[in-house]
Enzyme design. Structure first.
Site, PDB file in Angstrom:
ATOM      1  N   LYS A  79     -11.093  -4.100  18.226  1.00 20.18           N
ATOM      2  CA  LYS A  79      -9.676  -4.404  18.441  1.00 20.18           C
ATOM      3  C   LYS A  79      -9.236  -4.165  19.890  1.00 20.18           C
ATOM      4  O   LYS A  79      -8.087  -4.398  20.236  1.00 20.18           O
ATOM      5  CB  LYS A  79      -8.806  -3.559  17.511  1.00 20.18           C
ATOM      6  CG  LYS A  79      -9.296  -3.492  16.077  1.00 20.18           C
ATOM      7  CD  LYS A  79      -9.031  -4.757  15.302  1.00 20.18           C
ATOM      8  CE  LYS A  79      -9.536  -4.604  13.865  1.00 20.18           C
ATOM      9  NZ  LYS A  79      -8.959  -5.517  12.923  1.00 20.18           N
ATOM     10  N   LYS A  97       9.454 -16.274 -10.908  1.00 22.39           N
ATOM     11  CA  LYS A  97       8.606 -15.262 -11.528  1.00 22.39           C
ATOM     12  C   LYS A  97       7.521 -15.922 -12.368  1.00 22.39           C
ATOM     13  O   LYS A  97       7.793 -16.808 -13.187  1.00 22.39           O
ATOM     14  CB  LYS A  97       9.460 -14.349 -12.407  1.00 22.39           C
ATOM     15  CG  LYS A  97       8.659 -13.272 -13.118  1.00 22.39           C
ATOM     16  CD  LYS A  97       9.550 -12.430 -14.015  1.00 22.39           C
ATOM     17  CE  LYS A  97       8.705 -11.431 -14.810  1.00 22.39           C
ATOM     18  NZ  LYS A  97       9.543 -10.620 -15.721  1.00 22.39           N
ATOM     19  N   ASP A 137      -4.288  -6.499   4.523  1.00 22.97           N
ATOM     20  CA  ASP A 137      -5.367  -7.336   5.054  1.00 22.97           C
ATOM     21  C   ASP A 137      -5.356  -8.737   4.439  1.00 22.97           C
ATOM     22  O   ASP A 137      -5.837  -9.685   5.044  1.00 22.97           O
ATOM     23  CB  ASP A 137      -6.721  -6.686   4.777  1.00 22.97           C
ATOM     24  CG  ASP A 137      -6.904  -5.390   5.548  1.00 22.97           C
ATOM     25  OD1 ASP A 137      -6.452  -5.328   6.704  1.00 22.97           O
ATOM     26  OD2 ASP A 137      -7.489  -4.439   4.998  1.00 22.97           O
ATOM     27  N   ASN A 194       0.843  -1.192   0.000  1.00 21.90           N
ATOM     28  CA  ASN A 194       0.000   0.000   0.000  1.00 21.90           C
ATOM     29  C   ASN A 194       0.881   1.245   0.000  1.00 21.90           C
ATOM     30  O   ASN A 194       2.112   1.144  -0.066  1.00 21.90           O
ATOM     31  CB  ASN A 194      -0.953  -0.011   1.204  1.00 21.90           C
ATOM     32  CG  ASN A 194      -0.213  -0.125   2.513  1.00 21.90           C
ATOM     33  OD1 ASN A 194       0.498   0.784   2.925  1.00 21.90           O
ATOM     34  ND2 ASN A 194      -0.357  -1.266   3.187  1.00 21.90           N
ATOM     35  N   LYS A 249     -13.862   0.054  14.948  1.00 21.78           N
ATOM     36  CA  LYS A 249     -12.542  -0.580  14.985  1.00 21.78           C
ATOM     37  C   LYS A 249     -11.966  -0.552  16.401  1.00 21.78           C
ATOM     38  O   LYS A 249     -11.390  -1.539  16.869  1.00 21.78           O
ATOM     39  CB  LYS A 249     -11.587   0.127  14.016  1.00 21.78           C
ATOM     40  CG  LYS A 249     -10.225  -0.535  13.920  1.00 21.78           C
ATOM     41  CD  LYS A 249      -9.394   0.063  12.792  1.00 21.78           C
ATOM     42  CE  LYS A 249      -8.057  -0.667  12.649  1.00 21.78           C
ATOM     43  NZ  LYS A 249      -7.258  -0.160  11.514  1.00 21.78           N
ATOM     44  N   PHE A 295      -4.508   2.753  14.565  1.00 19.25           N
ATOM     45  CA  PHE A 295      -4.733   3.774  13.527  1.00 19.25           C
ATOM     46  C   PHE A 295      -5.762   3.249  12.538  1.00 19.25           C
ATOM     47  O   PHE A 295      -5.844   2.039  12.292  1.00 19.25           O
ATOM     48  CB  PHE A 295      -3.430   4.097  12.799  1.00 19.25           C
ATOM     49  CG  PHE A 295      -2.604   5.156  13.467  1.00 19.25           C
ATOM     50  CD1 PHE A 295      -2.461   6.411  12.905  1.00 19.25           C
ATOM     51  CD2 PHE A 295      -1.974   4.907  14.681  1.00 19.25           C
ATOM     52  CE1 PHE A 295      -1.711   7.390  13.516  1.00 19.25           C
ATOM     53  CE2 PHE A 295      -1.218   5.876  15.312  1.00 19.25           C
ATOM     54  CZ  PHE A 295      -1.081   7.131  14.719  1.00 19.25           C
TER      55      PHE A 295
END
Length: 406
Positions: free
Chosen positions: A345, A293, A283, A214, A341, A327
């Site tokens: 959590k 490859k 995730d 990300n 969240k 976060f």
């Protein structure tokens, strides 16, 4: 906030120099003691007499015009200042600072001072975006020079864009915030605490040359680690892929995947007082990781993904005395998803931002965050540097820990 603070105001030669009069006046009204250095070019836009009257002291322009034979002026001023504020800071003075040129009173004093330096850049939008100016500003920022970023709007040259010097009222608030931060740092509320911070992005391999990741740069996690250190904590960083360098002097462990990060956290979990999960963890990961490859074949390719370990949720289940900060990067319904969240959590605090908001996305030097606890919104921070946001987050953690002990 500024009573008794010694501010050396450097004024360089741009049209925004006219704002220096208002800035000087407002600093003095706020209780600061202000001394002024002007470049020769600055005197073409505003007179020395104006700033002398507003600062209530002599204005310095010439390195060789020694007003007091008992001292060398540029050294005396460099040693005197609690903060050097250059406003406006032109492309020229920025370039001089970057390479260490000292050919006038202001540049010589800047090279001699050990006081914190803050710049308020002001120039044409194309100058501000020029690769040389961008590089010089980045070089100075890396050396700890603070920036009051210019605003956007109509410039004196007729262009519309980023380059207007921050308004005097705003600059006074920024200076006040700097001294407030210095005062808070001096109390070291996290002294004796062990803080673990995760930062950056995890990488989930598909094959030796491809992976899922990300846009996390690691900047927020690094700012958190630096803030915890500055507040007195013993800090350890666990970092994935990043686009920035970690703070100097903070031990760190490099990891790649979500599982790697989870394993690294397990090794230090029992010793932690505070754990800040600022990393952006994938995730999902490929169900199968190929050791060679994958060759292109056909118009489509299917990739089966499976869930990665949920690190934050696992820590929330495991925690005993640890203070856990999570976060959440959201794109809509921030309050709703943040609270959901936090509860799922089992976090003590959750820091959420809307990454679609200007100045709050991945890779920026600023952030706009809202901080939640089990009761709801604790504090919504306006747009500010990630360093300032990180300091506030860690101060809240320190306050909560202190309250728990009480």
């Amino acid at each position: 906030m500024l009573t008794g603070k010694k501010i050396l105001l450097g004024v360089s030669g741009g049209i925004a120099a006219f704002k220096a009069a208002s800035l000087c006046s407002k600093l003095v009204q706020s209780g600061a003691e202000v001394k002024v250095i002007m470049t020769e070019s600055a005197t073409k836009f505003i007179t020395e007499l104006t700033l002398q009257a507003l600062s209530r002291g002599p204005v310095y322009t010439d390195t060789f015009d020694e007003k007091d034979p008992a001292v060398i002026s540029h050294i005396d001023l460099a040693d005197w200042a609690d903060l050097v504020l250059v406003a406006p800071a032109t492309a020229n003075i920025i370039a001089k600072m970057s390479v260490g040129i000292a050919d006038d009173m202001l540049s010589t004093t800047l090279l001699a001072t050990e006081a914190p330096i803050m710049l308020a850049p002001a120039m044409n939008v194309h100058m501000y975006q020029h690769p040389t100016v961008v590089r010089n500003l980045a070089d100075l920022a890396a050396r700890g020079v603070m920036m009051a970023e210019p605003g956007e709007g109509l410039l004196a040259c007729g262009y519309v864009g980023k380059g207007r010097m921050e308004e005097p009222e705003s600059l006074v608030r920024i200076v006040e915030a700097f001294f407030d931060r210095q005062m808070r740092l001096s109390s070291k509320p996290l002294k004796g605490r062990r803080v673990i911070v995760t930062a950056g992005a995890t990488v989930e391999r598909i094959d030796p040359v491809r992976y899922i990741t990300n846009d996390s740069s690691g900047k927020m996690g690094f700012a958190i680690a630096a803030a915890a250190r500055d507040l007195g904590a013993d800090v350890h960083l666990i970092m994935g892929s990043t686009q920035a360098s970690p703070p100097q002097g903070i031990p760190h462990t490099r990891v790649e995947s979500a599982q790697d990060m989870y394993d690294a956290l397990q090794e230090v979990w029992e010793t932690a007082d505070i754990v800040v999960k600022a990393a952006a963890v994938a995730d999902y990961r490929p169900k199968e990781q190929f050791d060679r490859k994958i060759k292109k074949s056909g118009d489509q390719m299917s990739l089966e993904l499976v869930k990665t370990v949920d690190i934050l949720e696992s820590l929330g289940r495991m925690k005993t005395t640890q203070f856990l900060i999570g976060f959440a990067a959201e794109t809509n319904d921030l309050d709703k998803y943040a609270m959901d969240k936090l509860r799922r959590k089992n976090c003590d605090l959750l820091v959420a931002n809307d990454v679609t908001q200007e100045g709050a996305g991945f890779g920026t030097d600023t952030n706009v965050v809202s901080i939640f606890d089990s009761s709801g919104l604790v504090e919504a921070l306006p747009l500010m540097s990630k360093e300032m946001a990180a300091l506030r987050i860690m101060e809240l953690a320190a306050e909560r820990l202190a309250g728990a002990l009480d």
